[in-house]
Design a protein around this motif. Sequence first.
Motif, PDB file in Angstrom:
ATOM      1  N   ILE A 132       0.762  -1.377  -0.183  1.00 25.35           N
ATOM      2  CA  ILE A 132      -0.504   0.063  -0.286  1.00 25.35           C
ATOM      3  C   ILE A 132       0.593   1.378  -0.325  1.00 25.35           C
ATOM      4  O   ILE A 132       1.930   1.513   1.175  1.00 25.35           O
ATOM      5  N   TRP A 133       1.389   2.010  -1.104  1.00 22.86           N
ATOM      6  CA  TRP A 133       1.741   3.394  -1.418  1.00 22.86           C
ATOM      7  C   TRP A 133       1.822   3.997  -0.895  1.00 22.86           C
ATOM      8  O   TRP A 133       2.573   4.198   0.117  1.00 22.86           O
ATOM      9  N   GLU A 134       0.469   4.429  -0.127  1.00 20.66           N
ATOM     10  CA  GLU A 134       0.335   5.202   0.260  1.00 20.66           C
ATOM     11  C   GLU A 134       1.222   5.275   2.042  1.00 20.66           C
ATOM     12  O   GLU A 134       2.250   6.211   2.439  1.00 20.66           O
ATOM     13  N   GLU A 135       0.627   3.937   2.339  1.00 23.97           N
ATOM     14  CA  GLU A 135       1.107   3.567   3.565  1.00 23.97           C
ATOM     15  C   GLU A 135       2.665   3.763   3.827  1.00 23.97           C
ATOM     16  O   GLU A 135       3.378   4.216   4.577  1.00 23.97           O
ATOM     17  N   VAL A 136       3.533   3.473   2.998  1.00 24.86           N
ATOM     18  CA  VAL A 136       4.727   3.259   3.099  1.00 24.86           C
ATOM     19  C   VAL A 136       5.059   4.455   3.210  1.00 24.86           C
ATOM     20  O   VAL A 136       6.409   5.161   3.801  1.00 24.86           O
ATOM     21  N   SER A 137       4.724   5.411   2.382  1.00 26.68           N
ATOM     22  CA  SER A 137       5.340   6.720   2.017  1.00 26.68           C
ATOM     23  C   SER A 137       4.769   7.413   3.595  1.00 26.68           C
ATOM     24  O   SER A 137       5.895   8.431   4.268  1.00 26.68           O
ATOM     25  N   ARG A 138       3.861   7.114   4.223  1.00 28.26           N
ATOM     26  CA  ARG A 138       3.123   7.521   5.101  1.00 28.26           C
ATOM     27  C   ARG A 138       3.926   7.401   6.323  1.00 28.26           C
ATOM     28  O   ARG A 138       4.803   8.331   7.308  1.00 28.26           O
ATOM     29  N   GLN A 139       4.499   5.999   6.169  1.00 25.37           N
ATOM     30  CA  GLN A 139       5.011   5.125   7.673  1.00 25.37           C
ATOM     31  C   GLN A 139       6.564   6.226   7.647  1.00 25.37           C
ATOM     32  O   GLN A 139       6.931   6.577   9.026  1.00 25.37           O
ATOM     33  N   THR A 140       7.225   5.395   6.530  1.00 24.15           N
ATOM     34  CA  THR A 140       8.724   5.956   6.614  1.00 24.15           C
ATOM     35  C   THR A 140       8.645   7.311   6.466  1.00 24.15           C
ATOM     36  O   THR A 140      10.192   8.545   7.435  1.00 24.15           O
ATOM     37  N   GLY A 141       7.909   8.906   6.127  1.00 24.58           N
ATOM     38  CA  GLY A 141       8.291   9.952   6.484  1.00 24.58           C
ATOM     39  C   GLY A 141       7.803  10.042   7.734  1.00 24.58           C
ATOM     40  O   GLY A 141       8.374  11.139   8.239  1.00 24.58           O
ATOM     41  N   GLU A 142       7.246   9.464   8.747  1.00 23.58           N
ATOM     42  CA  GLU A 142       6.796   9.620  10.037  1.00 23.58           C
ATOM     43  C   GLU A 142       8.005   9.142  10.908  1.00 23.58           C
ATOM     44  O   GLU A 142       8.799  10.315  11.631  1.00 23.58           O
ATOM     45  N   ASP A 143       8.919   8.329  10.580  1.00 27.27           N
ATOM     46  CA  ASP A 143      10.227   8.114  10.503  1.00 27.27           C
ATOM     47  C   ASP A 143      11.224   9.111  10.242  1.00 27.27           C
ATOM     48  O   ASP A 143      12.597   8.809  10.667  1.00 27.27           O
ATOM     49  N   SER A 144      11.069  10.143   9.326  1.00 28.12           N
ATOM     50  CA  SER A 144      12.109  10.633   9.022  1.00 28.12           C
ATOM     51  C   SER A 144      12.194  12.131   9.510  1.00 28.12           C
ATOM     52  O   SER A 144      13.119  12.656   8.886  1.00 28.12           O
ATOM     53  N   ARG A 145      11.810  12.787   9.812  1.00 34.42           N
ATOM     54  CA  ARG A 145      11.063  13.856  10.166  1.00 34.42           C
ATOM     55  C   ARG A 145      12.736  14.624  10.940  1.00 34.42           C
ATOM     56  O   ARG A 145      12.662  13.645  11.987  1.00 34.42           O
ATOM     57  N   LEU A 146      12.933  15.739  11.472  1.00 32.18           N
ATOM     58  CA  LEU A 146      14.411  15.772  12.041  1.00 32.18           C
ATOM     59  C   LEU A 146      13.178  16.626  13.317  1.00 32.18           C
ATOM     60  O   LEU A 146      13.433  17.725  13.206  1.00 32.18           O
ATOM     61  N   THR A 147      13.143  15.806  13.834  1.00 37.38           N
ATOM     62  CA  THR A 147      12.815  16.150  15.213  1.00 37.38           C
ATOM     63  C   THR A 147      13.577  16.266  16.713  1.00 37.38           C
ATOM     64  O   THR A 147      15.044  15.778  16.281  1.00 37.38           O
ATOM     65  N   TRP A 148      13.457  16.257  17.837  1.00 36.58           N
ATOM     66  CA  TRP A 148      14.199  16.351  19.344  1.00 36.58           C
ATOM     67  C   TRP A 148      14.492  15.108  19.327  1.00 36.58           C
ATOM     68  O   TRP A 148      15.872  15.562  20.085  1.00 36.58           O
ATOM     69  N   SER A 149      13.624  14.313  19.122  1.00 37.50           N
ATOM     70  CA  SER A 149      13.705  12.758  20.001  1.00 37.50           C
ATOM     71  C   SER A 149      14.476  12.221  18.759  1.00 37.50           C
ATOM     72  O   SER A 149      15.326  11.304  19.142  1.00 37.50           O
ATOM     73  N   PHE A 150      14.329  12.529  17.711  1.00 38.82           N
ATOM     74  CA  PHE A 150      15.450  12.121  16.304  1.00 38.82           C
ATOM     75  C   PHE A 150      16.932  12.743  16.661  1.00 38.82           C
ATOM     76  O   PHE A 150      17.821  11.649  16.678  1.00 38.82           O
ATOM     77  N   LEU A 151      17.157  13.825  16.747  1.00 35.88           N
ATOM     78  CA  LEU A 151      18.754  14.120  17.196  1.00 35.88           C
ATOM     79  C   LEU A 151      19.320  13.478  18.675  1.00 35.88           C
ATOM     80  O   LEU A 151      20.295  12.776  18.586  1.00 35.88           O
ATOM     81  N   ALA A 152      18.001  13.206  18.880  1.00 39.04           N
ATOM     82  CA  ALA A 152      18.808  12.723  20.989  1.00 39.04           C
ATOM     83  C   ALA A 152      18.994  11.090  20.983  1.00 39.04           C
ATOM     84  O   ALA A 152      19.654  10.845  21.162  1.00 39.04           O
ATOM     85  N   PHE A 153      18.067  10.630  20.046  1.00 34.64           N
ATOM     86  CA  PHE A 153      18.504   9.613  19.905  1.00 34.64           C
ATOM     87  C   PHE A 153      19.902   9.125  18.911  1.00 34.64           C
ATOM     88  O   PHE A 153      20.594   8.538  19.073  1.00 34.64           O
TER      89      PHE A 153
END
Length: 316
Positions: free
Chosen positions: A101-122
């Motif tokens: 389901i391409w929309e699902e894949v795009s949205r899932q990877t998009g949510e995991d790829s944002r530059l957020t404070w939690s991403f930077l912290a990890f």
Amino acid sequence: MIVQLRICVPDELSGTVVEKCSGQLGVAEVALHPGASVMPPGDVVLVLLARESVERLVEELQVLGVPERGSISVTTPELVVSARADQAEAAAPGEGADAVIWEEVSRQTGEDSRLTWSFLAFLVLATQLAAIGIVTDSPIAIVGAMAVGPEFGPLAALAVALVRRQGQLGRGAALALGVGFPVAMLAAALAAWLSVPLGLFPADVLERGSAVEFIYHPGPYSLIVAVLAGTAGMLSVISRRSAALVGVFISVTTVPAAGYVAVALVLGEYGKAAGSALQLLLNLVGIVAAAAAVLVFYRLIQRRDPAGTKTGGRTS
């Protein structure tokens, strides 16, 4: 695998949507709730169908303009006990585990790829763990750093952006990687610079370590492992098997290589820093290329064996 679609549409469009859903191969149930949507005002259509048929139906609903005038949400029920659902799964071509389901894949990877404070912290924490593993010659700490690192999300998003030509998704993922790794490496370098005068480790510590030499000695297997990890990672995203991602995280040398570059530069080991930087580059390129290849392969399969539709009792 049975999936439920909840479709919110204006009442003047609901008849067309119901007809489109009812004629889709792999649909088990269609329920119409007139006036059930308050904001925006309209009807709600619930559809139970095989996962293999979701992508085709979502595409047809997008052509009708449903996302602009309402919404489409996709959920997976924990349990569906229904003979019609079993028949729908049997009728739908392909296997649910292989359906994309391409929309699902795009949205899932998009949510995991944002530059957020939690991403930077990890990423900072993972790189610090890697640096500690390097100066203490501890493979356990390095494996822990691999498991903590969040970098696969942006790498997967880059692959999706390349295959689906989604510039915004690609730019977001590139920003997360382009900012995240330098910040994490700078933090690791600062910690190493402060640790030497404090006597936490000697300045020649990199000449003694043996268990971590693989980090600054990239070779053919560095790229091979990255390709295998990228393939396994994207397969786990497509099939929604998140447990497999742990194995992907602890098989690639992205975070350890970044940590080694930081420590080696501080200690003046420029040759080892260059080798580690090459290791990092090989892993990043290998993962993205392999993940993109998986997506291209699945797209080709779907084009050769698309989910059919039923019209007037005849499959077209």
